[in-house]
Write an enzyme that holds these catalytic residues in place. Sequence first.
Site, PDB file in Angstrom:
ATOM      1  CD  GLU A  64      -0.006  -2.755  -0.662  1.00 15.00           C
ATOM      2  OE1 GLU A  64       0.356  -2.800   0.529  1.00 15.00           O
ATOM      3  OE2 GLU A  64       0.130  -1.734  -1.372  1.00 15.00           O
ATOM      4  CG  HIS A  80      -3.913  -2.020   2.205  1.00 17.66           C
ATOM      5  ND1 HIS A  80      -3.204  -2.415   1.106  1.00 17.66           N
ATOM      6  CD2 HIS A  80      -3.681  -0.694   2.351  1.00 17.66           C
ATOM      7  CE1 HIS A  80      -2.560  -1.364   0.610  1.00 17.66           C
ATOM      8  NE2 HIS A  80      -2.834  -0.305   1.353  1.00 17.66           N
TER       9      HIS A  80
HETATM   10  P1  13P Z   1       1.091   4.888  -1.814  1.00 18.37           P
HETATM   11  O1  13P Z   1       0.901   6.179  -1.051  1.00 18.37           O
HETATM   12  O2  13P Z   1       2.516   4.413  -1.796  1.00 18.37           O
HETATM   13  O3  13P Z   1       0.482   4.965  -3.182  1.00 18.37           O
HETATM   14  O4  13P Z   1       0.285   3.754  -1.007  1.00 18.37           O
HETATM   15  C1  13P Z   1      -1.052   3.980  -0.691  1.00 18.37           C
HETATM   16  C2  13P Z   1      -1.497   2.934   0.256  1.00 18.37           C
HETATM   17  O5  13P Z   1      -1.633   1.781  -0.107  1.00 18.37           O
HETATM   18  C3  13P Z   1      -1.741   3.323   1.648  1.00 18.37           C
HETATM   19  O6  13P Z   1      -2.375   2.315   2.348  1.00 18.37           O
END
Ligand code: 13P
Length: 251
Positions: free
Chosen positions: A99, A97
């Site tokens: 992040e 991911h």
């Molecule tokens: P959002 O739907 O908040 O943009 O996040 C997407 C995401 O990172 C899902 O893994």
Amino acid sequence: MKKLMAANWKMYKLREEAGAVAADLAARLAGVLPEDREVLVIPPFTALEAVGQAIAGAPGLALGGQNFYPSAQGAFTGEIAPEMLLDAGCRYALAGHSERRHILGEDDAMVGRKVAFGLASGLSMILCVGEKVEERQGGQLESVLARQLTAGLAEVAADVSPAALAIAYEPVWAIGTGLTAGPEEVAGAHAVVRAFLVDRFGPTGSKIRILYGGSVKPGNAGQLLGIDNVDGVLVGGASLLAESFAAIVTA
Ligand code: 13P
């Protein structure tokens, strides 16, 4: 191939709220979940049990983990093993991911180790890929996706079951920003991923699901799901409420 509708709850929700939202979601989808849709809830680790109990017995709903360390067990303080996710009722897990790549510093090699180890442990893996805005503007979309896919799938066997592997295309600039990639941008990126998968896995590559993620909302989910090679969605913010995620799932 069923569309995979996944809710990534990131670092939100204590156990009580998580269980209540999951129970609400299961109730809203009971009897109305389309035959061609599969739903996945990916809560924080501490809420796995509560969510698992809330969706137990709900047809078409499954549990996933957001992360794990690629080892069976050991001295890895703060980490969690795939078998622990399976033990908590997970069938799926995420790897790569944005992040985790950009805030936690995970590199392509670590993501590849996680995908391979997760599959070997019996989890179905969702490998997340996606470019940063400066990479897209610099014309590097294809090379970034190729690099992330090459490393992320490096140790995956050629005869992998398509049910055990999915790719989530999440452009970094569309995550949590309210900016959704336009239909042509989504179609273009998903075509790049599809071509890579077919090249890498042969005919199996056309059966591996490719999810879109990045500001998916009830109002845009239907259009996104209608785009070629969009085989599901990975939803952050709009998955935190049962009402909006149920609307996305049934869009
Ligand atoms: P959002 O739907 O908040 O943009 O996040 C997407 C995401 O990172 C899902 O893994």
